[in-house]
Motif scaffolding. Structure first.
Motif, PDB file in Angstrom:
ATOM      1  N   ARG A  13       0.824  -1.213   0.000  1.00 49.32           N
ATOM      2  CA  ARG A  13       0.000   0.000   0.000  1.00 49.32           C
ATOM      3  C   ARG A  13       0.856   1.260   0.000  1.00 49.32           C
ATOM      4  NH1 ARG A  13      -2.943  -0.146   4.794  1.00 49.32           N
ATOM      5  NH2 ARG A  13      -2.274  -2.219   5.359  1.00 49.32           N
ATOM      6  N   LEU A  14       2.053   1.184   0.575  1.00 48.76           N
ATOM      7  CA  LEU A  14       2.959   2.333   0.618  1.00 48.76           C
ATOM      8  C   LEU A  14       3.877   2.423  -0.602  1.00 48.76           C
ATOM      9  CD1 LEU A  14       4.099   2.143   4.344  1.00 48.76           C
ATOM     10  CD2 LEU A  14       2.577   3.837   3.334  1.00 48.76           C
ATOM     11  N   SER A  15       4.036   1.331  -1.330  1.00 46.67           N
ATOM     12  CA  SER A  15       5.047   1.262  -2.383  1.00 46.67           C
ATOM     13  C   SER A  15       4.905   2.310  -3.490  1.00 46.67           C
ATOM     14  CB  SER A  15       5.121  -0.144  -2.974  1.00 46.67           C
ATOM     15  OG  SER A  15       3.934  -0.485  -3.622  1.00 46.67           O
ATOM     16  N   PRO A  16       3.711   2.770  -3.859  1.00 43.37           N
ATOM     17  CA  PRO A  16       3.658   3.810  -4.896  1.00 43.37           C
ATOM     18  C   PRO A  16       4.422   5.082  -4.507  1.00 43.37           C
ATOM     19  CG  PRO A  16       1.499   2.822  -4.649  1.00 43.37           C
ATOM     20  CD  PRO A  16       2.365   2.292  -3.528  1.00 43.37           C
ATOM     21  N   ARG A  17       4.552   5.337  -3.226  1.00 43.34           N
ATOM     22  CA  ARG A  17       5.295   6.513  -2.754  1.00 43.34           C
ATOM     23  C   ARG A  17       6.806   6.350  -2.894  1.00 43.34           C
ATOM     24  NH1 ARG A  17       2.417   7.492   3.066  1.00 43.34           N
ATOM     25  NH2 ARG A  17       0.278   7.254   2.349  1.00 43.34           N
ATOM     26  N   LEU A  18       7.258   5.114  -3.086  1.00 48.19           N
ATOM     27  CA  LEU A  18       8.690   4.832  -3.109  1.00 48.19           C
ATOM     28  C   LEU A  18       9.299   4.869  -4.505  1.00 48.19           C
ATOM     29  CD1 LEU A  18       8.683   1.933  -0.502  1.00 48.19           C
ATOM     30  CD2 LEU A  18       9.252   4.345  -0.119  1.00 48.19           C
ATOM     31  N   GLY A  19       8.511   5.148  -5.507  1.00 43.75           N
ATOM     32  CA  GLY A  19       9.040   5.234  -6.866  1.00 43.75           C
ATOM     33  C   GLY A  19       8.993   3.902  -7.586  1.00 43.75           C
ATOM     34  N   ASP A  20       9.970   3.688  -8.443  1.00 39.41           N
ATOM     35  CA  ASP A  20      10.018   2.504  -9.307  1.00 39.41           C
ATOM     36  C   ASP A  20      10.495   1.285  -8.515  1.00 39.41           C
ATOM     37  OD1 ASP A  20       9.903   0.899 -11.548  1.00 39.41           O
ATOM     38  OD2 ASP A  20      11.870   1.528 -12.273  1.00 39.41           O
ATOM     39  N   LEU A  21       9.565   0.680  -7.817  1.00 37.41           N
ATOM     40  CA  LEU A  21       9.858  -0.450  -6.941  1.00 37.41           C
ATOM     41  C   LEU A  21       9.244  -1.709  -7.534  1.00 37.41           C
ATOM     42  CD1 LEU A  21      11.066  -0.888  -4.041  1.00 37.41           C
ATOM     43  CD2 LEU A  21       8.737  -0.706  -3.208  1.00 37.41           C
ATOM     44  N   ASN A  22      10.023  -2.769  -7.597  1.00 39.05           N
ATOM     45  CA  ASN A  22       9.525  -4.054  -8.086  1.00 39.05           C
ATOM     46  C   ASN A  22       9.578  -5.072  -6.965  1.00 39.05           C
ATOM     47  OD1 ASN A  22       9.163  -3.420 -10.935  1.00 39.05           O
ATOM     48  ND2 ASN A  22      11.371  -3.110 -10.910  1.00 39.05           N
ATOM     49  N   LYS A  23       8.596  -5.953  -6.959  1.00 40.41           N
ATOM     50  CA  LYS A  23       8.512  -6.989  -5.926  1.00 40.41           C
ATOM     51  C   LYS A  23       8.819  -8.338  -6.561  1.00 40.41           C
ATOM     52  CE  LYS A  23       4.415  -8.145  -4.250  1.00 40.41           C
ATOM     53  NZ  LYS A  23       3.201  -8.199  -3.423  1.00 40.41           N
ATOM     54  N   LYS A  24       9.594  -9.161  -5.830  1.00 36.43           N
ATOM     55  CA  LYS A  24       9.974 -10.467  -6.346  1.00 36.43           C
ATOM     56  C   LYS A  24       9.993 -11.476  -5.208  1.00 36.43           C
ATOM     57  CE  LYS A  24      13.699 -12.637  -8.952  1.00 36.43           C
ATOM     58  NZ  LYS A  24      15.000 -12.421  -9.578  1.00 36.43           N
ATOM     59  N   LYS A  25       9.402 -12.635  -5.434  1.00 38.60           N
ATOM     60  CA  LYS A  25       9.460 -13.724  -4.456  1.00 38.60           C
ATOM     61  C   LYS A  25      10.881 -14.265  -4.420  1.00 38.60           C
ATOM     62  CE  LYS A  25       4.921 -14.078  -3.820  1.00 38.60           C
ATOM     63  NZ  LYS A  25       4.184 -14.016  -2.625  1.00 38.60           N
ATOM     64  N   MET A  26      11.423 -14.381  -3.209  1.00 32.84           N
ATOM     65  CA  MET A  26      12.778 -14.913  -3.057  1.00 32.84           C
ATOM     66  C   MET A  26      13.021 -15.348  -1.627  1.00 32.84           C
ATOM     67  SD  MET A  26      14.863 -11.231  -3.347  1.00 32.84           S
ATOM     68  CE  MET A  26      15.186 -11.509  -5.015  1.00 32.84           C
ATOM     69  N   PHE A  27      13.967 -16.222  -1.417  1.00 35.00           N
ATOM     70  CA  PHE A  27      14.409 -16.766  -0.129  1.00 35.00           C
ATOM     71  C   PHE A  27      13.257 -17.107   0.807  1.00 35.00           C
ATOM     72  CE2 PHE A  27      14.934 -12.106   0.148  1.00 35.00           C
ATOM     73  CZ  PHE A  27      14.127 -11.809   1.235  1.00 35.00           C
ATOM     74  N   GLY A  28      12.165 -17.638   0.256  1.00 37.73           N
ATOM     75  CA  GLY A  28      11.016 -18.016   1.078  1.00 37.73           C
ATOM     76  C   GLY A  28      10.209 -16.827   1.553  1.00 37.73           C
ATOM     77  N   GLY A  29      10.483 -15.679   1.003  1.00 40.39           N
ATOM     78  CA  GLY A  29       9.761 -14.459   1.369  1.00 40.39           C
ATOM     79  C   GLY A  29       9.559 -13.613   0.136  1.00 40.39           C
ATOM     80  N   VAL A  30       9.721 -12.324   0.301  1.00 40.05           N
ATOM     81  CA  VAL A  30       9.551 -11.408  -0.818  1.00 40.05           C
ATOM     82  C   VAL A  30      10.603 -10.305  -0.689  1.00 40.05           C
ATOM     83  CG1 VAL A  30       7.786 -10.025   0.351  1.00 40.05           C
ATOM     84  CG2 VAL A  30       7.852 -10.051  -2.123  1.00 40.05           C
ATOM     85  N   GLY A  31      11.144  -9.899  -1.833  1.00 39.24           N
ATOM     86  CA  GLY A  31      12.116  -8.824  -1.861  1.00 39.24           C
ATOM     87  C   GLY A  31      11.590  -7.665  -2.681  1.00 39.24           C
ATOM     88  N   TYR A  32      11.993  -6.469  -2.324  1.00 36.50           N
ATOM     89  CA  TYR A  32      11.611  -5.261  -3.050  1.00 36.50           C
ATOM     90  C   TYR A  32      12.875  -4.671  -3.659  1.00 36.50           C
ATOM     91  CZ  TYR A  32       7.112  -5.737  -0.805  1.00 36.50           C
ATOM     92  OH  TYR A  32       5.886  -6.212  -0.393  1.00 36.50           O
ATOM     93  N   LEU A  33      12.814  -4.419  -4.957  1.00 38.70           N
ATOM     94  CA  LEU A  33      13.986  -4.006  -5.706  1.00 38.70           C
ATOM     95  C   LEU A  33      13.786  -2.645  -6.361  1.00 38.70           C
ATOM     96  CD1 LEU A  33      13.354  -7.250  -6.166  1.00 38.70           C
ATOM     97  CD2 LEU A  33      15.520  -7.114  -7.305  1.00 38.70           C
TER      98      LEU A  33
END
Length: 87
Positions: A13-33
């Motif tokens: 919900r907050l990510s639009p404020r952070l700019g060009d952020l991509n989400k990816k499933k990794m290491f059994g969780g999720v990473g934001y790039l």
């Protein structure tokens, strides 16, 4: 145990404020790039943050932070933030 889905929802919900952020499933969780580089994520119940090694050492003095250690070798520049500290 799955990663903290409530925390994922809050970040999404907050990510639009952070700019060009991509989400990816990794290491059994999720990473934001940003620009292909992971800057934070979710590991189990913890918020995972990328910080300078110096800042990481400072943060680890607090009860709310612990090393990110998946292989018995803590990763410098990465810390886990306790769910108690993430509001």
């Amino acid at each position: 145990m799955p990663y903290n889905l409530d925390l994922e929802d809050r970040i999404d919900r907050l990510s639009p404020r952070l700019g060009d952020l991509n989400k990816k499933k990794m290491f059994g969780g999720v990473g934001y790039l940003i620009n292909g580089n992971m800057c934070f994520g979710i590991h189990k119940e913890y918020l995972l943050l990328r910080v300078s090694p110096e800042r990481g050492e400072q943060l680890l003095k607090s009860e709310y932070f612990r090393p990110f250690d998946m292989t018995r070798n803590p990763m410098k520049g990465w810390v886990l933030v306790s769910p108690d500290a993430v509001e």
